[in-house]
Design an enzyme around this catalytic site. Structure first.
Site, PDB file in Angstrom:
ATOM      1  N   GLN A  98       0.851  -1.206   0.000  1.00 47.66           N
ATOM      2  CA  GLN A  98       0.000   0.000   0.000  1.00 47.66           C
ATOM      3  C   GLN A  98       0.881   1.247   0.000  1.00 47.66           C
ATOM      4  O   GLN A  98       0.404   2.356  -0.163  1.00 47.66           O
ATOM      5  CB  GLN A  98      -0.881   0.032   1.256  1.00 47.66           C
ATOM      6  CG  GLN A  98      -1.806  -1.152   1.395  1.00 47.66           C
ATOM      7  CD  GLN A  98      -2.476  -1.149   2.756  1.00 47.66           C
ATOM      8  OE1 GLN A  98      -3.510  -0.518   2.972  1.00 47.66           O
ATOM      9  NE2 GLN A  98      -1.882  -1.864   3.709  1.00 47.66           N
ATOM     10  N   ASN A  99       2.175   1.036   0.220  1.00 53.77           N
ATOM     11  CA  ASN A  99       3.101   2.152   0.383  1.00 53.77           C
ATOM     12  C   ASN A  99       3.467   2.762  -0.963  1.00 53.77           C
ATOM     13  O   ASN A  99       3.488   2.081  -1.978  1.00 53.77           O
ATOM     14  CB  ASN A  99       4.374   1.690   1.099  1.00 53.77           C
ATOM     15  CG  ASN A  99       4.058   1.104   2.461  1.00 53.77           C
ATOM     16  OD1 ASN A  99       3.001   1.384   3.019  1.00 53.77           O
ATOM     17  ND2 ASN A  99       4.940   0.264   2.964  1.00 53.77           N
ATOM     18  N   HIS A 116      -1.202   1.529  -4.446  1.00 55.79           N
ATOM     19  CA  HIS A 116      -1.519   2.959  -4.352  1.00 55.79           C
ATOM     20  C   HIS A 116      -0.558   3.845  -5.129  1.00 55.79           C
ATOM     21  O   HIS A 116      -0.505   5.052  -4.900  1.00 55.79           O
ATOM     22  CB  HIS A 116      -1.559   3.384  -2.878  1.00 55.79           C
ATOM     23  CG  HIS A 116      -2.607   2.655  -2.086  1.00 55.79           C
ATOM     24  ND1 HIS A 116      -2.523   2.471  -0.723  1.00 55.79           N
ATOM     25  CD2 HIS A 116      -3.749   2.030  -2.475  1.00 55.79           C
ATOM     26  CE1 HIS A 116      -3.572   1.796  -0.300  1.00 55.79           C
ATOM     27  NE2 HIS A 116      -4.332   1.498  -1.330  1.00 55.79           N
ATOM     28  N   SER A 188      -2.489  -1.072   9.383  1.00 58.32           N
ATOM     29  CA  SER A 188      -3.583  -0.944  10.359  1.00 58.32           C
ATOM     30  C   SER A 188      -4.853  -1.596   9.810  1.00 58.32           C
ATOM     31  O   SER A 188      -5.858  -1.673  10.496  1.00 58.32           O
ATOM     32  CB  SER A 188      -3.843   0.538  10.654  1.00 58.32           C
ATOM     33  OG  SER A 188      -4.179   1.197   9.423  1.00 58.32           O
ATOM     34  N   ALA A 230       8.384  -5.303  12.144  1.00 62.24           N
ATOM     35  CA  ALA A 230       8.623  -6.065  10.905  1.00 62.24           C
ATOM     36  C   ALA A 230      10.119  -6.262  10.668  1.00 62.24           C
ATOM     37  O   ALA A 230      10.561  -7.332  10.227  1.00 62.24           O
ATOM     38  CB  ALA A 230       8.004  -5.307   9.730  1.00 62.24           C
TER      39      ALA A 230
HETATM   40  C1  BV8 Z   1     -11.689   3.131  -3.301  1.00 60.46           C
HETATM   41  C2  BV8 Z   1      -1.808   6.891  -1.408  1.00 60.46           C
HETATM   42  C3  BV8 Z   1     -13.623   2.947  -4.515  1.00 60.46           C
HETATM   43  C4  BV8 Z   1      -1.797   8.348  -1.148  1.00 60.46           C
HETATM   44  C5  BV8 Z   1      -3.435   5.857   0.083  1.00 60.46           C
HETATM   45  C6  BV8 Z   1     -15.107   0.311   2.217  1.00 60.46           C
HETATM   46  C7  BV8 Z   1     -14.888  -0.366   1.031  1.00 60.46           C
HETATM   47  C8  BV8 Z   1     -14.211   0.256  -0.030  1.00 60.46           C
HETATM   48  C9  BV8 Z   1     -13.731   1.554   0.102  1.00 60.46           C
HETATM   49  C10 BV8 Z   1     -13.959   2.217   1.281  1.00 60.46           C
HETATM   50  C11 BV8 Z   1     -14.652   1.608   2.327  1.00 60.46           C
HETATM   51  N1  BV8 Z   1     -14.728   2.508   3.331  1.00 60.46           N
HETATM   52  C12 BV8 Z   1     -14.110   3.646   2.961  1.00 60.46           C
HETATM   53  C13 BV8 Z   1     -13.648   3.505   1.725  1.00 60.46           C
HETATM   54  C14 BV8 Z   1     -12.929   4.507   0.986  1.00 60.46           C
HETATM   55  C15 BV8 Z   1     -11.431   4.504   1.257  1.00 60.46           C
HETATM   56  C16 BV8 Z   1     -11.020   3.938   2.571  1.00 60.46           C
HETATM   57  O1  BV8 Z   1     -10.677   2.757   2.678  1.00 60.46           O
HETATM   58  N2  BV8 Z   1     -11.020   4.804   3.593  1.00 60.46           N
HETATM   59  C17 BV8 Z   1     -10.557   4.397   4.908  1.00 60.46           C
HETATM   60  C18 BV8 Z   1      -9.805   5.562   5.558  1.00 60.46           C
HETATM   61  C19 BV8 Z   1     -11.774   3.990   5.719  1.00 60.46           C
HETATM   62  N3  BV8 Z   1     -10.766   3.774   0.199  1.00 60.46           N
HETATM   63  C20 BV8 Z   1     -10.528   4.420  -0.950  1.00 60.46           C
HETATM   64  O2  BV8 Z   1     -10.891   5.549  -1.189  1.00 60.46           O
HETATM   65  C21 BV8 Z   1      -9.783   3.615  -2.005  1.00 60.46           C
HETATM   66  N4  BV8 Z   1     -10.502   3.694  -3.220  1.00 60.46           N
HETATM   67  O3  BV8 Z   1     -12.204   2.503  -2.426  1.00 60.46           O
HETATM   68  O4  BV8 Z   1     -12.291   3.391  -4.458  1.00 60.46           O
HETATM   69  C22 BV8 Z   1     -14.346   3.817  -5.414  1.00 60.46           C
HETATM   70  C23 BV8 Z   1     -15.535   3.356  -5.882  1.00 60.46           C
HETATM   71  C24 BV8 Z   1     -16.236   4.137  -6.729  1.00 60.46           C
HETATM   72  C25 BV8 Z   1     -15.754   5.381  -7.123  1.00 60.46           C
HETATM   73  C26 BV8 Z   1     -14.557   5.848  -6.632  1.00 60.46           C
HETATM   74  C27 BV8 Z   1     -13.832   5.056  -5.761  1.00 60.46           C
HETATM   75  C28 BV8 Z   1      -8.405   4.228  -2.257  1.00 60.46           C
HETATM   76  C29 BV8 Z   1      -7.558   4.094  -1.026  1.00 60.46           C
HETATM   77  C30 BV8 Z   1      -6.117   4.538  -1.351  1.00 60.46           C
HETATM   78  C31 BV8 Z   1      -5.790   5.771  -0.531  1.00 60.46           C
HETATM   79  N5  BV8 Z   1      -4.392   6.118  -0.744  1.00 60.46           N
HETATM   80  N6  BV8 Z   1      -2.162   6.172  -0.181  1.00 60.46           N
HETATM   81  C32 BV8 Z   1      -0.606   8.757  -0.347  1.00 60.46           C
HETATM   82  O5  BV8 Z   1       0.090   7.913   0.249  1.00 60.46           O
HETATM   83  O6  BV8 Z   1      -0.337   9.986  -0.320  1.00 60.46           O
HETATM   84  S1  BV8 Z   1      -3.805   5.033   1.487  1.00 60.46           S
HETATM   85  C33 BV8 Z   1      -2.671   5.301   2.704  1.00 60.46           C
HETATM   86  O7  BV8 Z   1      -3.125   4.514   3.817  1.00 60.46           O
HETATM   87  C34 BV8 Z   1      -1.274   4.791   2.459  1.00 60.46           C
HETATM   88  O8  BV8 Z   1      -1.084   4.147   1.226  1.00 60.46           O
HETATM   89  C35 BV8 Z   1      -1.101   3.783   3.600  1.00 60.46           C
HETATM   90  O9  BV8 Z   1      -0.202   2.793   3.305  1.00 60.46           O
HETATM   91  C36 BV8 Z   1      -2.467   3.292   3.640  1.00 60.46           C
HETATM   92  C37 BV8 Z   1      -2.933   2.339   4.633  1.00 60.46           C
HETATM   93  O10 BV8 Z   1      -2.431   2.684   5.879  1.00 60.46           O
HETATM   94  P1  BV8 Z   1      -1.316   1.722   6.506  1.00 60.46           P
HETATM   95  O11 BV8 Z   1      -0.321   1.409   5.461  1.00 60.46           O
HETATM   96  O12 BV8 Z   1      -1.980   0.589   7.158  1.00 60.46           O
HETATM   97  O13 BV8 Z   1      -0.631   2.728   7.495  1.00 60.46           O
HETATM   98  P2  BV8 Z   1      -1.112   3.127   8.958  1.00 60.46           P
HETATM   99  O14 BV8 Z   1      -0.302   4.302   9.363  1.00 60.46           O
HETATM  100  O15 BV8 Z   1      -2.613   3.211   8.990  1.00 60.46           O
HETATM  101  O16 BV8 Z   1      -0.726   1.866   9.850  1.00 60.46           O
HETATM  102  C38 BV8 Z   1       0.633   1.526  10.026  1.00 60.46           C
HETATM  103  C39 BV8 Z   1       0.636   0.250  10.857  1.00 60.46           C
HETATM  104  O17 BV8 Z   1       1.994  -0.156  11.029  1.00 60.46           O
HETATM  105  C40 BV8 Z   1       0.059   0.433  12.249  1.00 60.46           C
HETATM  106  O18 BV8 Z   1      -0.816  -0.653  12.509  1.00 60.46           O
HETATM  107  C41 BV8 Z   1       1.285   0.357  13.168  1.00 60.46           C
HETATM  108  O19 BV8 Z   1       0.984  -0.273  14.399  1.00 60.46           O
HETATM  109  C42 BV8 Z   1       2.185  -0.532  12.367  1.00 60.46           C
HETATM  110  N7  BV8 Z   1       3.618  -0.370  12.623  1.00 60.46           N
HETATM  111  C43 BV8 Z   1       4.296   0.762  12.937  1.00 60.46           C
HETATM  112  N8  BV8 Z   1       5.617   0.473  13.039  1.00 60.46           N
HETATM  113  C44 BV8 Z   1       5.755  -0.864  12.762  1.00 60.46           C
HETATM  114  C45 BV8 Z   1       4.483  -1.399  12.507  1.00 60.46           C
HETATM  115  N9  BV8 Z   1       4.285  -2.699  12.201  1.00 60.46           N
HETATM  116  C46 BV8 Z   1       5.378  -3.498  12.141  1.00 60.46           C
HETATM  117  N10 BV8 Z   1       6.631  -3.055  12.369  1.00 60.46           N
HETATM  118  C47 BV8 Z   1       6.855  -1.752  12.697  1.00 60.46           C
HETATM  119  N11 BV8 Z   1       8.113  -1.332  12.925  1.00 60.46           N
END
Ligand code: BV8
Length: 245
Positions: A98-99, A116, A188, A230
Site C-alpha cells: 500500500q506504500n 496505491h 492498520s 517487521a
Molecule cells: C476506493 C496513497 C472505490 C496516497 C493511500 C469500504 C470499502 C471500499 C472503500 C472504502 C470503504 N470505506 C471507505 C472507503 C474509501 C477509502 C477507505 O478505505 N477509507 C478508509 C480511511 C476507511 N478507500 C478508498 O478511497 C480507495 N478507493 O475505495 O475506491 C471507489 C468506488 C467508486 C468510485 C470511486 C472510488 C483508495 C484508497 C487509497 C488511498 N491512498 N495512499 C498517499 O500515500 O499519499 S492510502 C494510505 O493509507 C497509504 O497508502 C497507507 O499505506 C495506507 C494504509 O495505511 P497503513 O499502510 O496501514 O498505514 P497506517 O499508518 O494506517 O498503519 C501503520 C501500521 O503499522 C500500524 O498498525 C502500526 O501499528 C504498524 N507499525 C508501525 N511500526 C511498525 C508497525 N508494524 C510493524 N513493524 C513496525 N516497525
C-alpha cells in the site's frame, strides 16, 4: 509464535505478503496513523484526495514535496530486504504494498504490486493523455508541478481516497490471494480495498498471519497475530528461510 509461522512458511508453496506503512517505519518514514502521520494540523485523509488537490494544489504539493524530501533520505530496512529476497528465491512469493515510498522497489523486490502508486511518479491532472512519468528531483522545478506535455497542472502519481485503484493491480492482488500463507505486515488494515485482501486469502483457505507492533482490526481475524517490529520478526523468520520453490 515465530516458530509456528516459520513452520507454515516452510510448508507453503505460495506465499503472499501485504505491506503497509509500518514496514517502512524502521527506515524513518512516518506511518499514516501513527504520531508521525500528521503534517502541520492535517490528517492524510484531508490531503490525499482529488477534492483537496482541486481546492489547493499548492498546499497538497507542499505535503508531497515534504514527504518526497524525507523519503529520499531513507533506505530500505531489513524487512524490505527479507521480502525482496523471498521474491527473488521464488516466483511463488508475491509482495503487495500500500506504500508509495518505493522502498520495496529499491530493495530489489520482484513482481511488486503497488496498489496505491508511487510518490516518485507524476500524472497530468488535466488528463492530456500523457502516461504517468517518473521524476525523482527534490524539490521539483515548479510549485505546483506542471505537465511537461501540455503545460497544465501535474499531480502525484498515487491513488487518493475516493479514487479507483487500477484494475490490473486489483486483479494481480486478487490472483495472489490464492496462496498457502498470507502475511499482513505493518498495516492498520483500515484502508480498502487493500484491507479486504486478507479476507479473500482466508476464504481461499490460506493460513493468515499478521506482524505488527500493536493489535489492529485484523488481529482477531488472522490465524496468528505476532506482536513485533517487521524489521525484527521478518529477519528472524528468514534465519529459517522458507523453502519457497
Ligand atoms: C476506493 C496513497 C472505490 C496516497 C493511500 C469500504 C470499502 C471500499 C472503500 C472504502 C470503504 N470505506 C471507505 C472507503 C474509501 C477509502 C477507505 O478505505 N477509507 C478508509 C480511511 C476507511 N478507500 C478508498 O478511497 C480507495 N478507493 O475505495 O475506491 C471507489 C468506488 C467508486 C468510485 C470511486 C472510488 C483508495 C484508497 C487509497 C488511498 N491512498 N495512499 C498517499 O500515500 O499519499 S492510502 C494510505 O493509507 C497509504 O497508502 C497507507 O499505506 C495506507 C494504509 O495505511 P497503513 O499502510 O496501514 O498505514 P497506517 O499508518 O494506517 O498503519 C501503520 C501500521 O503499522 C500500524 O498498525 C502500526 O501499528 C504498524 N507499525 C508501525 N511500526 C511498525 C508497525 N508494524 C510493524 N513493524 C513496525 N516497525
Amino acid at each position: 509464535m515465530i516458530d509456528r509461522l516459520a513452520e507454515q512458511l516452510q510448508r507453503a508453496r505460495r506465499v503472499t505478503v501485504l505491506t503497509g506503512a509500518g514496514v517502512s517505519a524502521a527506515s524513518g518514514v512516518p506511518t499514516f496513523r501513527g504520531a508521525g502521520g500528521l503534517w502541520r494540523s492535517f490528517r492524510a485523509e484531508d490531503l490525499a484526495t482529488p477534492d483537496a488537490f482541486a481546492r489547493d494544489p499548492t498546499l497538497v504539493w507542499e505535503w508531497y514535496e515534504w514527504r518526497r524530501a524525507m523519503i529520499a533520505a531513507c533506505k530500505p530496512n531489513a524487512a524490505h530486504d527479507v521480502l525482496a529476497r523471498w521474491t527473488r528465491e521464488s516466483n511463488q512469493c508475491t509482495v503487495i504494498t500500500q506504500n508509495v515510498d518505493d522502498l520495496h522497489l529499491r530493495a530489489g523486490t520482484e513482481r511488486l504490486v503497488r496498489l496505491h502508486g508511487s510518490i516518485w511518479e507524476l500524472a497530468c491532472w488535466d488528463q492530456c493523455g500523457v502516461r504517468p512519468w517518473r521524476d525523482e528531483r527534490v524539490p521539483l522545478p515548479n510549485r505546483p508541478a506542471t505537465c511537461p506535455t501540455c503545460g497544465g497542472l501535474a499531480r502525484p502519481g498515487v491513488v487518493w481516497f475516493g479514487e479507483m485503484l487500477s484494475q490490473d493491480d486489483i486483479d494481480a492482488a486478487s490472483m495472489a490471494c490464492a496462496c498457502d500463507v498470507f502475511l499482513a505486515v505493518g498495516t492498520s488494515a483500515v484502508v480498502y480495498p487493500a484491507a479486504g485482501l486478507l479476507q479473500q486469502a482466508k476464504a481461499n483457505g490460506a493460513f493468515t498471519a499478521e506482524i505488527n507492533i500493536e493489535t489492529t482490526s485484523a488481529s482477531s481475524a488472522v490465524d496468528l497475530a505476532i506482536q513485533g517490529g517487521a524489521e525484527v520478526v521478518l529477519p528472524a523468520l528468514a534465519i529459517r528461510p522458507p523453502k519457497l520453490r
